[in-house]
Design a protein around this motif. Structure first.
Motif, PDB file in Angstrom:
ATOM      1  N   LEU A  25      54.197  38.201  37.257  1.00  0.00           N
ATOM      2  CA  LEU A  25      53.318  38.409  38.404  1.00  0.00           C
ATOM      3  C   LEU A  25      53.627  39.696  39.166  1.00  0.00           C
ATOM      4  O   LEU A  25      53.078  39.918  40.237  1.00  0.00           O
TER       5      LEU A  25
ATOM      6  N   TRP B 150      44.784  46.688  44.413  1.00  0.00           N
ATOM      7  CA  TRP B 150      46.011  45.875  44.352  1.00  0.00           C
ATOM      8  C   TRP B 150      47.178  46.668  44.930  1.00  0.00           C
ATOM      9  O   TRP B 150      47.928  46.177  45.762  1.00  0.00           O
TER      10      TRP B 150
ATOM     11  N   ALA C 127      37.532  48.935  36.757  1.00  0.00           N
ATOM     12  CA  ALA C 127      38.927  48.513  36.580  1.00  0.00           C
ATOM     13  C   ALA C 127      39.858  49.386  37.427  1.00  0.00           C
ATOM     14  O   ALA C 127      40.829  48.898  38.014  1.00  0.00           O
TER      15      ALA C 127
ATOM     16  N   PHE D 181      41.307  36.298  45.956  1.00  0.00           N
ATOM     17  CA  PHE D 181      40.589  36.290  44.679  1.00  0.00           C
ATOM     18  C   PHE D 181      40.086  34.877  44.436  1.00  0.00           C
ATOM     19  O   PHE D 181      40.833  33.925  44.627  1.00  0.00           O
TER      20      PHE D 181
ATOM     21  N   LEU E 241      46.790  44.289  33.886  1.00  0.00           N
ATOM     22  CA  LEU E 241      45.796  43.254  33.551  1.00  0.00           C
ATOM     23  C   LEU E 241      44.394  43.727  33.933  1.00  0.00           C
ATOM     24  O   LEU E 241      43.438  43.582  33.171  1.00  0.00           O
ATOM     25  N   GLU E 242      44.286  44.300  35.137  1.00  0.00           N
ATOM     26  CA  GLU E 242      42.978  44.807  35.603  1.00  0.00           C
ATOM     27  C   GLU E 242      42.490  45.941  34.702  1.00  0.00           C
ATOM     28  O   GLU E 242      41.299  46.067  34.456  1.00  0.00           O
ATOM     29  N   MET E 243      43.405  46.770  34.235  1.00  0.00           N
ATOM     30  CA  MET E 243      43.013  47.898  33.382  1.00  0.00           C
ATOM     31  C   MET E 243      42.803  47.457  31.929  1.00  0.00           C
ATOM     32  O   MET E 243      42.417  48.267  31.086  1.00  0.00           O
TER      33      MET E 243
ATOM     34  N   VAL F 293      48.066  45.272  37.772  1.00  0.00           N
ATOM     35  CA  VAL F 293      47.321  46.527  37.566  1.00  0.00           C
ATOM     36  C   VAL F 293      47.018  46.690  36.069  1.00  0.00           C
ATOM     37  O   VAL F 293      45.899  47.036  35.684  1.00  0.00           O
TER      38      VAL F 293
ATOM     39  N   HIS G 213      47.457  34.495  42.299  1.00  0.00           N
ATOM     40  CA  HIS G 213      47.979  35.047  41.048  1.00  0.00           C
ATOM     41  C   HIS G 213      46.966  34.822  39.944  1.00  0.00           C
ATOM     42  O   HIS G 213      46.386  33.737  39.846  1.00  0.00           O
ATOM     43  N   LEU G 214      46.795  35.836  39.112  1.00  0.00           N
ATOM     44  CA  LEU G 214      45.845  35.733  38.013  1.00  0.00           C
ATOM     45  C   LEU G 214      46.579  35.326  36.741  1.00  0.00           C
ATOM     46  O   LEU G 214      47.590  35.933  36.390  1.00  0.00           O
TER      47      LEU G 214
ATOM     48  N   ARG H 259      36.591  39.353  43.886  1.00  0.00           N
ATOM     49  CA  ARG H 259      37.786  39.931  44.496  1.00  0.00           C
ATOM     50  C   ARG H 259      37.382  40.380  45.889  1.00  0.00           C
ATOM     51  O   ARG H 259      36.568  41.282  46.042  1.00  0.00           O
TER      52      ARG H 259
ATOM     53  N   CYS I 101      39.604  48.220  41.040  1.00  0.00           N
ATOM     54  CA  CYS I 101      40.326  46.945  41.219  1.00  0.00           C
ATOM     55  C   CYS I 101      41.838  47.175  41.186  1.00  0.00           C
ATOM     56  O   CYS I 101      42.587  46.597  41.980  1.00  0.00           O
ATOM     57  N   SER I 102      42.275  48.020  40.260  1.00  0.00           N
ATOM     58  CA  SER I 102      43.715  48.283  40.120  1.00  0.00           C
ATOM     59  C   SER I 102      44.283  48.948  41.359  1.00  0.00           C
ATOM     60  O   SER I 102      45.334  48.553  41.870  1.00  0.00           O
TER      61      SER I 102
END
Lengths: 334, 107
Positions: free
Chosen positions: B63, A147, A140, A164, B71-73, B69, A220-221, A179, A143-144
């Motif tokens: 968004l 971004w 995580a 993504f 959300l990823e965490m 970030v 966008h997720l 990703r 990934c963070s």
């Protein structure tokens, strides 16, 4: 207007409706008048030349990932408007760019099922299936930070660097989120900043069937159910086409943080024209694939730098857009 | 005391100690597991979100990258929380529940 153009217009509602109000390092709407017309003029001219020499598939492939094409459509249309190109010309370019986007996808250019051409044999993909809580946290973190690194090096034009896609459903019901990060070493833009010394990263994470995530065409997720970190049941990290261990992947976090801090420091101390020039360089880098096909220099023309030096941000466009303004701007497209 | 909830950007329930930041210069104030309260975000706050147990921000949208970030965490995040940095103080205990749309400063 055909269906695709209408769908494109509606897709902006999602992007602008959940407006990210991002004004770092400067509100883009307040500075676009300083180079967007010139950018679009060059983009359209280069695209037309490429169309005469290359197939649609070759042009699409030069951009590598579909969102790099899709996300630039609106900027090109804005510039065309400023150049007083008529509606038909704008529609033609948008249609062709949607066609280019579709070339890089399995299905529609609007990400209706989230998949790209990049991956089609998901059941055969190797995934590390043993994952501890500590490992989930480390993945995580990677990934963070990627971004934030993407946003730091390309500001709002982070489509240059990421795509993504998914969720891909395997035959056993488990799902994969991919990703992909590209162009992570843009030394042409940031010659004085320490950058990640790698070009691409693919992070694959596996989830159970009950995680619901949608990815729109802007990358966008939208998480509808589940937790991206806690629900992870498998992963794989590939850097520059080689599998790497999680421990070696962690070096990305520290190195990315260093770049983010340096660029943040740069943005705090630089004056407006320099920040706007950097934005222009990023925009011209966005269309570099066309220049590469045409074997021509991709850099920002000197006249654009002069225009930026002589101009100022337009404070009327520094504020957040209201829902009414968003609807108004969407209705003015085409 | 309840604070009016803004837009839910990442779901979850958390109780923790607030750390309020109004400038990226405050980054060193962040402690692991704290609830990060921001006026506005930029990429330099990502390292704080990576240590946080939740994020509250006065500005931004669903968004906004700092929310991705979060959300990823896998941590909850709420944006558009009016005057959050004025109402919450560093050291306050906060209970945050995105499912009930609740942000509470515990006595």
């Amino acid at each position: 207007m055909n269906d695709n153009l209408e769908k494109y217009r509606r897709s902006l509602e999602s992007a602008w409706g959940y407006n990210d109000y991002n004004d770092w390092p400067i509100k883009f709407n307040s500075i676009m008048h300083l180079f967007i017309k010139e950018f679009a003029d060059e983009f359209v001219s280069d695209l037309e030349k490429c169309r005469k020499e290359y197939s649609t598939f070759t042009i699409a492939n030069a951009f590598n990932n579909p969102s790099r094409i899709y996300r630039i459509i609106h900027s090109v249309l804005c510039g065309m408007k400023r150049s007083h190109r008529n509606i038909e010309q704008q529609r033609n370019i948008a249609n062709y760019m949607l066609e280019l986007t579709a070339c890089l996808k399995i299905g529609s250019p609007f990400n209706e099922d989230g998949r790209n051409l990049i991956l089609d044999n998901i059941d055969d993909l190797f995934i590390n299936k043993s994952i501890s809580e500590c490992e989930k946290n480390k993945i995580a973190q990677i990934c963070s930070i990627l971004w934030s690194y993407s946003e730091s090096i390309f500001f709002r034009a982070h489509d240059i660097t990421k795509e993504f896609h998914g969720l891909y459903k395997r035959s056993d019901g488990k799902q994969l989120l991919i990703r992909d990060y590209f162009n992570l070493y843009p030394y042409q833009i940031w010659s004085n900043i320490p950058l990640l010394p790698i070009n691409s990263i693919r992070i694959i994470s596996m989830y159970p069937p009950n995680l619901y995530l949608k990815i729109d065409t802007y990358d966008h997720l939208f998480l509808e159910q589940g937790n991206l970190k806690n629900d992870m049941i498998g992963y794989r990290i590939i850097i520059d086409n080689k599998d790497i261990t999680l421990e070696s992947g962690l070096s990305i976090v520290e190195k990315s943080l260093e770049s983010i801090r340096e660029i943040s420091k740069w943005s705090k101390h630089e004056k407006y024209p320099e920040i706007i020039k950097k934005y222009a360089e990023i925009y011209w880098f966005r269309k570099k694939p066309l220049c590469d096909l045409l074997k021509k220099d991709w850099h920002v023309p000197e006249a654009v730098y002069k225009k930026i030096d002589n101009g100022t941000p337009d404070i009327r466009f520094s504020n957040e857009l209201s829902a009414r303004e968003i609807q108004f701007f969407i209705n003015t497209i085409f | 005391m309840n604070i009016s909830c803004g837009i839910i950007a990442s779901p979850g329930v958390v109780k923790g100690t607030a750390v309020v930041m109004t400038s990226p210069d405050d980054i060193t104030k962040m402690s692991a597991g704290a609830i990060l309260v921001l006026k506005k975000s930029d990429p330099s706050y990502a390292e704080c979100v990576m240590k946080a147990s939740a994020l509250i921000c006065e500005t931004g949208g669903k968004l906004t990258h700092i929310c991705v970030v979060a959300l990823e965490m896998g941590i909850p995040a709420i944006v558009q929380v009016e005057e959050a940095t004025r109402q919450v103080h560093t050291g306050d205990t906060i209970y945050l529940n995105t499912y009930d749309k609740k942000i509470e400063i515990c006595e």
